[in-house]
Enzyme design. Structure first.
Site, PDB file in Angstrom:
ATOM      1  N   LYS A  20      72.260  77.886  48.942  1.00 32.84           N
ATOM      2  CA  LYS A  20      73.327  77.135  48.270  1.00 32.84           C
ATOM      3  C   LYS A  20      73.029  75.642  48.406  1.00 32.84           C
ATOM      4  CE  LYS A  20      78.427  76.823  48.354  1.00 32.84           C
ATOM      5  NZ  LYS A  20      79.635  77.367  49.046  1.00 32.84           N
ATOM      6  N   SER A  30      83.063  79.211  46.245  1.00 30.77           N
ATOM      7  CA  SER A  30      82.152  78.208  45.712  1.00 30.77           C
ATOM      8  C   SER A  30      80.680  78.636  45.707  1.00 30.77           C
ATOM      9  CB  SER A  30      82.289  76.912  46.524  1.00 30.77           C
ATOM     10  OG  SER A  30      81.911  77.104  47.886  1.00 30.77           O
ATOM     11  N   SER A  86      84.775  81.607  49.942  1.00 29.65           N
ATOM     12  CA  SER A  86      83.662  81.132  49.126  1.00 29.65           C
ATOM     13  C   SER A  86      82.387  81.950  49.243  1.00 29.65           C
ATOM     14  CB  SER A  86      83.357  79.667  49.449  1.00 29.65           C
ATOM     15  OG  SER A  86      84.359  78.835  48.929  1.00 29.65           O
TER      16      SER A  86
END
Length: 526
Positions: free
Chosen positions: A108, A189, A213
């Site tokens: 990420k 996210s 997330s």
């Protein structure tokens, strides 16, 4: 930032180990890391080729084809080829490092990695944030033999900039699409990490979670996602929101792969005080897996968090029945929300206050003097950058900027209240009162249609808040699909009981096999 073109495949055969006849290019679609490892050990595929095959697949599926926009940037073919060749040579010398040896991994893009790639958190304010340093969890992955492919898209600033945002969108990476239906949201996210693994752009990705997330994106994209106990994995050199709740964790096709990643990345870090106990708490999470792990266990079903969609309820009931068939005793819990009134407001106060302090500490420690140094700097940058505010505001940033320090009375009261309601009076109470070993619930409803103008339309039953605020482990495993859209089942346990949570999810997964492959449909009939 480099992205892969469709010409990447031209370099593949040239990178194969020296031999009379090069092998055929490996097929990686739908393959988990354990399968890739077995094929490497048997000589069916080679480390020096595998990373390049994934780079080529990113070019075909992420940049072109369905154009998922799940990946922001990748390391070069040259770098990936050289790393793969080195790991191939190690294996040939009898020095394979374990289950992640030669396995490609995506990160990420709020996690730093040494090399030329920026760590942007999806924001143009950090588009040049090349730190040339590995986050400790990345260093551990490399030590375990993993090949870092690149960075995944995310909800900008990990979905903390605005309440009106669309999950999966960032100014740097655009909008991540759900590979099961391209008009549906990938949740946030860690949207890019989840979509990338679902689409076999890598067998493993690392996500981060403050509240939902990892688990929500994993659930709606039909993969495994594990949020470990806070403090088990270092947060150093990861763009922060909340030191109370932030953690990184694996996003994979199988629970076994998630366990292998946790075995590699768990551990103490002197720069992250929350991890002081990690070295004594971590274990070999793969060795702890067993298909019989649910036998004799008492499972608390959080019935009031299942939601009211009949098709989702039917999936969940079938999953619970299957766990009973595996030897578990099921205990229905009708009031799991009782006593948690005020938790949401307390959590929000914590996130706002810790965001302001944590962002200043992180930005202030960046080696690039030209980057913003405070939350106020970010707010000013966004106001001066139309692309940043094109789709939604920065109201949460602005509210956080009004908050006091970490010793402010409002923060201290909220912190104590949230910890009590989510932990001792939340998960701990439910486990003790109902005499159960684990809690289960529905992770998510079907993915909603993405709408950049209107923002998100969350339809999750809300299983994730308690473990997120308490800092307890939370695993989601595919339990099927409705209308072709994946639904996940959640397993939640007490603090530091990560191995038990993974083992329970593994036992269910092995018996159910409910993961569905993405179809890249343009849409799905609601």
């Amino acid at each position: 930032m480099q992205k892969i073109s469709l010409l990447a495949s031209a370099a593949l055969l040239a990178s194969a180990p020296a031999m009379a006849m090069p092998p055929p290019l490996p097929e990686v679609e739908g393959k988990d890391a354990a399968t890739l490892r077995a094929e490497m050990e048997s000589g069916q595929i080679y480390e020096s080729l595998t990373g390049l095959v994934y780079l080529d697949r990113i070019g075909k599926i992420d940049d072109y084809g369905p154009k998922l926009d799940a990946v922001i940037a990748t390391f070069s073919q040259t770098d990936i080829s050289a790393e793969g060749k080195r790991l191939y040579d190690e294996r040939m010398a009898g020095k394979a490092r374990g289950p992640l040896h030669g396995i490609p991994v995506l990160l990420k893009d709020n996690i730093e990695a040494a090399g030329p790639l920026a760590t942007t958190a999806g924001s143009l304010a950090l588009k040049d944030n090349v730190t040339n340093r590995d986050a400790p969890l990345v260093a551990r992955l490399r030590d375990a033999g993993a090949i870092i492919l690149g960075k995944t898209n995310l909800s900008e600033w990990a979905n903390i900039r605005s309440d009106n945002s669309t999950s999966g969108w960032s100014a740097v990476g655009g909008l991540t699409k759900n590979p099961h239906a391209l008009d549906r949201n990938s949740c946030g996210s860690s949207s890019g990490s989840a979509a990338a693994v679902a689409a076999s752009l890598a067998p493993i990705a690392i996500g981060t979670e403050t509240d939902g997330s990892i688990t929500c994106p994993a659930g709606v994209n039909g993969i495994v996602g594990f949020k470990p106990s806070v403090g088990l994995v270092s947060r150093t050199f990861i763009v922060p929101i909340s030191h109370s709740q932030d953690t990184a964790g694996p996003m994979t096709l199988t629970v076994r792969d998630a366990a292998a990643v946790m075995t590699a990345i768990a551990g103490s870090d002197a720069a992250d005080p929350a991890t002081a106990e990690a070295d004594t708490r971590k274990t070999d999470y793969v060795a702890a897996l067993s298909p019989d792990a649910l036998k004799g266990k008492r499972i608390g079903v959080m019935r009031d968090r299942v939601g009211d969609r009949a098709d989702v309820v039917a999936l969940f009931d079938a999953a619970v029945k299957q766990m009973e068939g595996l030897g578990a005793t099921v205990v229905e819990i009708a009031d799991s929300r009782k006593g948690t009134e005020g938790l949401g407001a307390a959590e929000f106060e914590i996130l706002l206050t810790e965001l302001k302090a944590g962002m200043a500490a992180y930005l202030g420690g960046l080696p690039n003097a030209a980057t913003p140094k405070t939350l106020a700097d970010l707010i000013s940058f966004n106001r001066a950058t139309p692309e940043e505010l094109k789709w939604f505001d920065q109201g949460t940033f602005e509210l956080a900027e009004t908050k006091g320090r970490l010793d402010s009375p409002a923060y201290l009261v909220a912190s104590a209240k949230a910890a009590r309601l989510a932990g001792p009076e939340g998960i701990d109470r439910l486990l003790e009162t109902h005499d159960v070993d684990l809690l289960v619930g529905v992770t998510n409803g079907p993915a909603w249609v993405s709408n950049l103008e209107k923002g998100d339309s969350y339809n999750s039953p809300g299983t994730g808040q308690l473990p997120a605020v308490a800092g307890y482990p939370h695993l989601t495993v595919p339990m099927g699909a409705v209308e072709g859209l994946p639904i996940g089942i959640s397993f939640i346990g007490a603090k530091w009981r990560d191995a038990d949570v993974l083992a329970a999810g593994y036992a269910y997964e092995q018996a159910s096999r409910k993961r569905v492959a993405p179809t890249y449909r343009a849409s799905v009939t609601p």
